[in-house]
Design an enzyme around this catalytic site. Structure first.
Site, PDB file in Angstrom:
ATOM      1  N   SER A  82      -1.720  -1.847   6.395  1.00 22.50           N
ATOM      2  CA  SER A  82      -3.172  -1.783   6.546  1.00 22.50           C
ATOM      3  C   SER A  82      -3.528  -0.325   6.796  1.00 22.50           C
ATOM      4  O   SER A  82      -2.650   0.522   6.973  1.00 22.50           O
ATOM      5  CB  SER A  82      -3.627  -2.637   7.730  1.00 22.50           C
ATOM      6  OG  SER A  82      -3.162  -2.052   8.933  1.00 22.50           O
ATOM      7  N   LYS A  83      -4.823  -0.098   6.846  1.00 21.65           N
ATOM      8  CA  LYS A  83      -5.266   1.246   7.142  1.00 21.65           C
ATOM      9  C   LYS A  83      -4.760   1.665   8.530  1.00 21.65           C
ATOM     10  O   LYS A  83      -4.331   2.791   8.739  1.00 21.65           O
ATOM     11  CB  LYS A  83      -6.794   1.281   7.109  1.00 21.65           C
ATOM     12  CG  LYS A  83      -7.344   2.659   6.915  1.00 21.65           C
ATOM     13  CD  LYS A  83      -8.834   2.625   6.829  1.00 21.65           C
ATOM     14  CE  LYS A  83      -9.416   2.977   8.167  1.00 21.65           C
ATOM     15  NZ  LYS A  83     -10.845   3.149   8.200  1.00 21.65           N
TER      16      LYS A  83
END
Ligand code: GLU
Length: 298
Positions: free
Chosen positions: A237-238
């Site tokens: 994920s970011k």
């Protein structure tokens, strides 16, 4: 299994660029739809401007295009659909299902237990805000009892919303619409029959089923694909700094994504068009692992 009435979708949030995890979800949802001769819609979930990365929405579309995804109809932007979310909230208020809440995060944290997805709302404002306080957020009143769904890949998943989550937010105190409301309003309005997305969202699904029920709308089918993790076992994920995928090497990356989803293409499929043709003809959910899957990043 052909089913032209099938309508799937991919709904990225432009809070970051596409990474190997979101590509994998896009590939799985696309193949479930195209494998049955169904439709596949694209919706940009741009409802949270403070968390958005400038240019990410356009970048995501360019990347999907470069990988050869073909979506049906125009891309839908949630940022242009506030009136639909407002109408749904009005309906829920009118039927007594939604109520105003004045609690701050801090107040909730001081009182609440933790459940599988953060604090369980203790119900402070269920029967009205305390004297002198005004509600700024709106919550859905959840029912008692176990809710069980049958996910097409993950099997049975149960949650007791009252115990595990509590009444949850539909409109946030900062004025932004909550994902749980917007996603249901849009999927219902767009006629989505089947949702294929990452297994990290399974924990949200009982809330969304509650919104469908409260709005009197028919719920879609669900299929939660394995999430991809890094070597530390964290979901890409970011937040875990997953690198954005480039498009210069799209065929090799698509081949890798297919292999992780249990569909390693034969060596003779060289370019994107051949890979997609093979994958659409050979896709079967029974070959997809439940995950989580380790992504070798490059
Ligand atoms: N926008 C959500 C995300 O990017 C996905 C929503 C969904 O597929 O229901 O995580």
């Amino acid at each position: 299994m052909s089913d032209p009435s099938y309508r799937g979708r991919f709904a990225p949030s432009p809070t970051g660029l596409l990474h190997a995890g979101s590509l994998s979800t896009a590939v799985g949802s696309y193949l479930e739809a195209r494998g049955r001769g169904g439709q596949w819609l694209l919706r940009m979930e741009d409802l949270d401007p403070p968390r958005e990365v400038p240019g990410a929405a356009a970048d995501i579309l360019r990347t999907l295009e470069a990988f050869g995804f073909e979506w049906d109809g125009e891309v839908v932007y949630q940022s242009r659909r506030h009136h639909l979310y407002r109408a749904a909230l009005e309906q829920l208020i009118a039927s007594g299902r939604a109520y105003a809440c004045c609690c701050t995060r801090k107040e909730i944290a001081a009182l609440a237990r933790r459940g599988p997805d953060g604090y369980v709302y203790p119900g402070t404002c269920r029967d009205g805000c305390p004297d002198g306080r005004e509600g700024r957020a709106w919550r859905l009143r959840v029912d008692e009892g176990e809710s069980v769904l049958r996910d097409r890949l993950q099997g049975e998943y149960g949650q007791n919303l009252a115990r595990d989550i509590g009444d949850f937010v539909l409109l946030r105190a900062d004025g932004f619409w909550a994902y749980q409301l917007a996603v249901v309003v849009d999927d219902a309005e767009q006629g989505v029959t089947d949702i294929v997305r990452g297994a990290d969202l399974l924990v949200s699904t009982p809330r969304q089923l509650a919104v469908y029920g409260a709005l009197g709308r028919e719920a879609p089918g669900y299929c939660h694909l394995p999430v991809l993790t890094n070597a530390a076992g964290e979901k890409l994920s970011k937040q875990t700094l997953a690198p954005a995928i480039g498009v210069d090497d799209a065929a090799r990356r698509l081949r890798g994504a297919l292999a992780r989803l249990g569909h390693a293409p034969p060596a003779e499929c060289g370019d994107l068009a051949e890979l997609w043709r093979w994958a659409i003809a050979n896709w079967s959910l029974s070959r997809v692992p439940r995950g989580p899957l380790l992504a070798e990043l490059d």
